[in-house]
Structure formats: C-alpha cells, structure tokens
Motif scaffolding. Structure first.
Motif, short mmCIF file in Angstrom:
data_model
loop_
_atom_site.label_atom_id
_atom_site.label_comp_id
_atom_site.label_asym_id
_atom_site.label_seq_id
_atom_site.Cartn_x
_atom_site.Cartn_y
_atom_site.Cartn_z
N ASN A 1 -47.30 11.45 67.92
CA ASN A 1 -47.48 12.48 68.93
C ASN A 1 -48.51 13.51 68.45
O ASN A 1 -48.28 14.20 67.45
N LEU A 2 -49.62 13.62 69.16
CA LEU A 2 -50.69 14.51 68.72
C LEU A 2 -50.26 15.97 68.69
O LEU A 2 -50.86 16.79 67.98
N ARG A 3 -49.22 16.32 69.43
CA ARG A 3 -48.78 17.71 69.46
C ARG A 3 -48.06 18.12 68.17
O ARG A 3 -47.70 19.28 67.99
N ASP A 4 -47.86 17.16 67.27
CA ASP A 4 -47.26 17.48 65.98
C ASP A 4 -48.27 18.02 64.98
O ASP A 4 -47.90 18.37 63.86
N ILE A 5 -49.54 18.12 65.36
CA ILE A 5 -50.52 18.74 64.48
C ILE A 5 -50.16 20.21 64.31
O ILE A 5 -49.66 20.86 65.24
N THR A 6 -50.38 20.78 63.14
CA THR A 6 -50.07 22.20 62.96
C THR A 6 -51.31 23.04 63.23
O THR A 6 -52.45 22.58 63.10
N LEU A 7 -51.10 24.29 63.57
CA LEU A 7 -52.22 25.20 63.81
C LEU A 7 -53.02 25.40 62.52
O LEU A 7 -54.25 25.51 62.55
N ARG A 8 -52.33 25.42 61.40
CA ARG A 8 -53.04 25.59 60.13
C ARG A 8 -53.92 24.38 59.84
O ARG A 8 -55.04 24.52 59.32
N ALA A 9 -53.43 23.18 60.16
CA ALA A 9 -54.25 21.98 59.98
C ALA A 9 -55.51 22.06 60.83
O ALA A 9 -56.60 21.69 60.38
N LEU A 10 -55.38 22.53 62.05
CA LEU A 10 -56.55 22.66 62.93
C LEU A 10 -57.53 23.69 62.38
O LEU A 10 -58.76 23.51 62.45
N ASP A 11 -56.99 24.79 61.81
CA ASP A 11 -57.87 25.79 61.19
C ASP A 11 -58.72 25.15 60.10
O ASP A 11 -59.93 25.38 60.00
N VAL A 12 -58.07 24.34 59.25
CA VAL A 12 -58.77 23.73 58.13
C VAL A 12 -59.81 22.72 58.63
O VAL A 12 -60.96 22.71 58.19
N PRO B 1 -48.96 21.16 54.91
CA PRO B 1 -47.86 20.26 55.27
C PRO B 1 -47.77 20.02 56.77
O PRO B 1 -48.28 20.79 57.59
N GLY B 2 -47.11 18.93 57.09
CA GLY B 2 -46.93 18.57 58.50
C GLY B 2 -46.15 17.29 58.62
O GLY B 2 -45.21 17.04 57.86
N ALA B 3 -46.56 16.45 59.55
CA ALA B 3 -45.80 15.24 59.86
C ALA B 3 -45.75 14.27 58.68
O ALA B 3 -46.69 14.15 57.91
N SER B 4 -44.61 13.57 58.57
CA SER B 4 -44.41 12.55 57.54
C SER B 4 -43.40 11.55 58.07
O SER B 4 -42.28 11.94 58.42
N ALA B 5 -43.77 10.28 58.13
CA ALA B 5 -42.83 9.25 58.60
C ALA B 5 -41.62 9.17 57.68
O ALA B 5 -40.49 8.93 58.13
N LEU B 6 -41.84 9.36 56.38
CA LEU B 6 -40.76 9.35 55.41
C LEU B 6 -39.69 10.38 55.76
O LEU B 6 -38.51 10.07 55.89
N LEU B 7 -40.10 11.62 55.93
CA LEU B 7 -39.15 12.70 56.19
C LEU B 7 -38.62 12.65 57.62
O LEU B 7 -37.47 13.01 57.87
N ALA B 8 -39.44 12.22 58.56
CA ALA B 8 -38.98 12.11 59.94
C ALA B 8 -37.85 11.09 60.03
O ALA B 8 -36.81 11.34 60.68
N GLY B 9 -38.03 9.94 59.40
CA GLY B 9 -36.97 8.93 59.41
C GLY B 9 -35.73 9.41 58.70
O GLY B 9 -34.60 9.24 59.19
#
Length: 292
Positions: free
Chosen positions: A28-39, A125-133
């Motif tokens: 889901n693209l909406r899981d991007i963080t605002l800080r990631a977009l800043d970078v 930090p942000g999305a991770s399949a490991l932690l999401a699961g």
C-alpha cells in the motif's frame, strides 16, 4: 477508478549530509512516511534495488530523483558512486523495492563503509513485511528470529531447519509461492506439530492470513503455489522450552548446592523438563559420577 493520492506536505528544512536508509511501502503506497518523502525529495542520489519500481513510487508522489541501480550485481559500482557523493558532502538515500533495506536485500556493505569513513548514517523507519507479519500473527513476540529465505532444495532446507529447531523463539521466514507447500511440509517434518501463520500479500488488496498446525497448512490446497509475497511465522515448539545447554547450566549451578536428586528436582520444576532424565544427567555431571 483508483483514487488519486493526495500531494504530500514536505518539510523544506535542508537535509543534512549523510546516508539515509529509507523504508518504502511493501504494498500500500499510503504506508510511505512523510519523513521518507522528505528524504527522497532532497537526496542527491537514490540507490534503488530496481530503478523502475522506485521510479513508480516517486512518480506517485510527484517526486523525481537521480536514481542508481543497487542490487547484487551492481552493488559494487553503485557503492563507489555513493561513497564519492558522500565524500563531496552529499545526501544519499538507499531504498529496496519494498520494505526496509538490508532485510534480505543488499546494502550492509555500503552502510558499513559509510560509517567507517565517518559519514552519518540515518535510519528512516517504516514498512517491514517481517514486523507486519509478526504484529498480526498472534504468536509470541517477546523473542523472535528472522531467517530470511530457506534453501530452495529439500535436503538443504531440512538441515537448515534442524539448526534452529531447538531455539526458544518464534521463527520468521520469507518464501516464494512456488516453493511454499514443499517448504511447509519440510517444516512440519523437522519442527513438528507447531502452530504457524502464513501471511500473503501483506498490506495489499488480497492480504490473507492462514493459521494452523504446520502439517495442516502444508496440505492446504490454497497454499499450493499461491501468487504474491509470502511471510511464514512458526511458533516456538514445546520441546524447545529448554535446550540441553540450558539444562546443563542449570544443573551445574544446582549441583554446587544440592545432591543430584534434589538438583534434578529443582531444575525439572524450573524448566519443565522430565526429572528422571535430569537426574541421570546430574549423576554424570557430579564429580566421580558415571560417564556415558
């Protein structure tokens, strides 16, 4: 028709020089963080596992960046360019196709080299399949071990699983759909009747969780070569509540204070292991005791 993503509100504060390890959405693209977009908006260079995938992500948010391929084949060349950029006081972002970089992706050599050269390394930090699961599986999370992709061949896979069978931790794996059923069958054979969860297409439209004993999941026709990304989580086994090393260490300490029978009884109660076997082991460990 898909709803358009809202334009992000970016921070216009200057981005400090350094290497930025940036997590991207796993679906889901909406899981991007605002800080990631800043970078990503200010980076002088973005190292991407697949520039086409990252290009689509940037385009979805109206961003553009200088992209350089960084995968197993191009990592050395890209690393040299990144180090040169960092040496000039630049801002370099490292991303993978999906999720957090360095989790089953190349990149640790760049992080190590950048840190050794004195450059700042910033985790974003942000999305991770490991932690999401792990967060949705309903299995113990106080101790877990990520094991990446198991070997593709059954014999090597079983040997790999035997190495971790005694660990007191929830085990987390990635696997491809084409090998899923065979992998689950080997897990059932080596790890036994443990509860497990198979996560498919996390954060995406067809996100699905399959729960049950390993043997039942291995026989489930829905898990015979399913499409999509797969995360497997396996509960700690009852037989792994205490390892032989745990028992020996506890017995050695107890024998410094108690007779073998009393030491065995104490350790059996503490670790939930059979007293009779512990007593035999205590006799072996006691100075002058029998050796088998």
């Amino acid at each position: 028709m898909a709803r358009a993503l809202p334009p992000p509100t970016l921070d216009d504060a200057p981005l400090a020089p350094g290497l930025y390890v940036v997590a991207t959405p796993i679906g889901n693209l909406r899981d991007i963080t605002l800080r990631a977009l800043d970078v990503l908006a200010q980076a002088d260079l973005v190292l991407a596992e697949d520039t086409r995938v990252t290009g689509k992500l940037l385009s979805a948010f109206g961003l553009s960046a200088r992209l350089e391929r960084h995968d197993e084949h191009a990592a050395e060349r890209a690393r040299a360019k990144a180090m040169a950029q960092l040496g000039d006081g630049g801002r370099v972002a490292l991303v993978s196709d999906a999720g957090t970089p360095l989790i089953s992706d190349p990149g640790y050599r760049l992080v190590r080299e950048a840190a050794a050269a004195g450059h700042a390394v910033h985790p974003i930090p942000g999305a991770s399949a490991l932690l999401a699961g792990l967060s949705a599986a309903g299995l113990p999370t106080d101790r877990f071990l990520f094991l990446g992709f198991p070997p593709s061949r059954s014999a090597a896979r079983r040997a790999f699983l035997e190495e971790v069978a005694g660990l007191r931790a929830t085990l987390v794996f990635f696997e491809g759909g084409s090998r899923l059923a065979e992998c689950l069958a080997d897990m059932a054979a080596v790890l036994g009747a443990r509860e497990a969860v198979v996560c498919r297409e996390l954060t995406k439209l067809y996100e699905t969780f399959y729960r049950g004993p390993l043997a039942e999941l291995a026989a489930d026709p829905r898990l015979d070569a399913p499409k999509g990304e797969i995360v497997i989580l396996v509960a700690p086994g009852r037989e792994a509540e205490a390892t032989a090393a745990d028992a020996d260490a506890a017995l050695a300490e107890a024998l410094s204070r108690l007779k073998p029978a009393d030491a065995a009884a104490e350790v059996a109660k503490a670790l939930g292991l059979p007293r009779r076997e512990l007593y035999r082991r205590a006799l072996d460990m006691k100075p002058g005791g029998p050796k088998r």
